[in-house]
Scaffold this motif. Structure first.
Motif, short mmCIF file in Angstrom:
data_model
loop_
_atom_site.label_atom_id
_atom_site.label_comp_id
_atom_site.label_asym_id
_atom_site.label_seq_id
_atom_site.Cartn_x
_atom_site.Cartn_y
_atom_site.Cartn_z
N TYR A 54 4.41 55.77 39.09
CA TYR A 54 5.22 56.53 40.02
C TYR A 54 5.89 55.62 41.05
O TYR A 54 7.05 55.82 41.41
N PHE A 55 5.18 54.59 41.50
CA PHE A 55 5.72 53.68 42.52
C PHE A 55 6.10 52.32 41.94
O PHE A 55 6.11 51.32 42.66
N GLN A 56 6.44 52.25 40.65
CA GLN A 56 6.72 50.95 40.03
C GLN A 56 7.96 50.28 40.61
O GLN A 56 8.06 49.06 40.60
N LYS A 57 8.92 51.06 41.14
CA LYS A 57 10.13 50.46 41.70
C LYS A 57 9.95 50.04 43.15
O LYS A 57 10.81 49.37 43.70
N ASP A 58 8.88 50.45 43.79
CA ASP A 58 8.65 50.14 45.19
C ASP A 58 7.20 49.68 45.38
O ASP A 58 6.32 50.47 45.71
N PRO A 59 6.92 48.39 45.17
CA PRO A 59 5.53 47.91 45.26
C PRO A 59 4.94 48.02 46.67
O PRO A 59 3.74 48.16 46.84
N PHE A 60 5.78 48.01 47.71
CA PHE A 60 5.28 48.16 49.07
C PHE A 60 4.68 49.55 49.28
O PHE A 60 3.65 49.71 49.93
N SER A 61 5.32 50.56 48.69
CA SER A 61 4.78 51.93 48.78
C SER A 61 3.47 52.05 48.01
O SER A 61 2.57 52.79 48.43
N LEU A 62 3.34 51.32 46.92
CA LEU A 62 2.10 51.31 46.17
C LEU A 62 0.96 50.77 47.02
O LEU A 62 -0.15 51.31 47.02
N LEU A 63 1.23 49.73 47.80
CA LEU A 63 0.21 49.18 48.70
C LEU A 63 -0.17 50.17 49.78
O LEU A 63 -1.33 50.24 50.20
N LYS A 64 0.80 50.96 50.27
CA LYS A 64 0.50 51.97 51.29
C LYS A 64 -0.47 53.01 50.75
O LYS A 64 -1.39 53.44 51.44
N VAL A 65 -0.27 53.43 49.50
CA VAL A 65 -1.12 54.45 48.91
C VAL A 65 -2.52 53.90 48.64
O VAL A 65 -3.52 54.60 48.81
N GLN A 66 -2.62 52.64 48.27
CA GLN A 66 -3.91 52.03 47.96
C GLN A 66 -4.73 51.68 49.20
O GLN A 66 -5.93 51.50 49.11
N ALA A 67 -4.10 51.62 50.35
CA ALA A 67 -4.77 51.14 51.57
C ALA A 67 -6.02 51.95 51.94
O ALA A 67 -7.05 51.34 52.24
N ASN A 85 0.34 66.28 44.66
CA ASN A 85 1.63 66.93 44.48
C ASN A 85 2.48 66.53 45.67
O ASN A 85 2.12 66.85 46.81
N VAL A 86 3.56 65.83 45.42
CA VAL A 86 4.42 65.37 46.51
C VAL A 86 5.85 65.76 46.19
O VAL A 86 6.27 65.78 45.05
N SER A 87 6.59 66.12 47.24
CA SER A 87 7.98 66.51 47.05
C SER A 87 8.78 66.13 48.27
O SER A 87 8.25 66.01 49.37
N GLY A 88 10.09 65.96 48.08
CA GLY A 88 11.01 65.69 49.17
C GLY A 88 11.00 64.24 49.60
O GLY A 88 10.09 63.48 49.29
N GLY A 89 12.06 63.84 50.31
CA GLY A 89 12.14 62.50 50.87
C GLY A 89 12.30 61.42 49.82
O GLY A 89 12.53 61.67 48.65
N GLY A 90 12.17 60.18 50.27
CA GLY A 90 12.24 59.03 49.37
C GLY A 90 10.85 58.51 49.07
O GLY A 90 9.85 59.06 49.52
N LEU A 91 10.79 57.42 48.31
CA LEU A 91 9.49 56.88 47.90
C LEU A 91 8.68 56.40 49.10
O LEU A 91 7.46 56.59 49.14
N SER A 92 9.32 55.79 50.07
CA SER A 92 8.60 55.27 51.22
C SER A 92 7.98 56.40 52.05
O SER A 92 6.81 56.32 52.43
N SER A 93 8.74 57.44 52.31
CA SER A 93 8.18 58.54 53.10
C SER A 93 7.15 59.32 52.29
O SER A 93 6.18 59.84 52.85
N GLN A 94 7.31 59.38 50.97
CA GLN A 94 6.30 60.02 50.14
C GLN A 94 4.99 59.24 50.19
O GLN A 94 3.91 59.82 50.26
N ASP A 96 3.91 57.39 52.67
CA ASP A 96 3.29 57.64 53.97
C ASP A 96 2.63 59.02 54.01
O ASP A 96 1.54 59.18 54.57
N ALA A 97 3.28 60.02 53.42
CA ALA A 97 2.71 61.37 53.38
C ALA A 97 1.44 61.39 52.55
O ALA A 97 0.44 62.03 52.92
N ILE A 98 1.43 60.67 51.42
CA ILE A 98 0.24 60.60 50.57
C ILE A 98 -0.89 59.90 51.29
O ILE A 98 -2.05 60.35 51.25
N ARG A 99 -0.59 58.82 51.99
CA ARG A 99 -1.63 58.08 52.72
C ARG A 99 -2.28 58.95 53.79
O ARG A 99 -3.50 58.95 53.95
#
Length: 149
Positions: A54-67, A85-94, A96-99
């Motif tokens: 899901y976050f393969q194009k944005d590795p920084f967002s992947l690190l946020k989720v794993q933190a 289940n996540v919706s709306g916004g871009g990958l970075s804001s998603q 942050d919402a997941i974290r």
């Protein structure tokens, strides 16, 4: 909702979390299970995909989720199955919402994690939103070019 989820609803063996950031919203279900033979302490599905794909194009967002998982990895916790289940916004804001949602669900599961997650800054919601466009301007603050003559 399938039959497996209904069993968890009846037994109250799951923990829920809700996180928001900008226009994105994430709903998380955390299911603690006995640890399998795998090396990882968690499995995570985001909208039916693994979180790596899901976050393969944005590795920084992947690190946020794993933190949050890295914070609890130092403790001895059971294997966690996470459904997002996540919706709306871009990958970075998603991310942050997941974290935020994941941190809230982990606190429901283990209240003594609150201090660790608070020190790491995972329980603070980022309240910044997009500013509205104003009348007479091109965007929220961008004005048309001024011409003296």
């Amino acid at each position: 909702m399938d039959v497996q989820n209904m069993e968890h609803v009846n037994n109250q063996n799951f923990f829920l979390g809700l996180g928001r950031r900008k226009r994105s919203s994430a709903r998380i279900t955390v299911l603690p299970k006995p640890k399998d033979s795998s090396e990882s302490t968690f499995s995570c599905q985001i909208n039916g995909q693994s979180f790596e794909s899901y976050f393969q194009k944005d590795p920084f967002s992947l690190l946020k989720v794993q933190a949050p998982f890295k914070v609890i990895q130092e403790q001895d916790y059971p294997f966690l199955e996470v459904r997002v289940n996540v919706s709306g916004g871009g990958l970075s804001s998603q991310a942050d919402a997941i974290r935020l949602a994941l941190s809230k669900a982990l606190i429901q599961m283990q209240p003594n994690l609150r201090q660790l997650l608070r020190q790491a800054g995972f329980l603070t919601s980022d309240a910044r939103r997009k500013e509205r466009k104003k009348y007479g301007l091109k965007k929220a603050r961008k004005a048309p070019q001024f011409s003296k003559r």
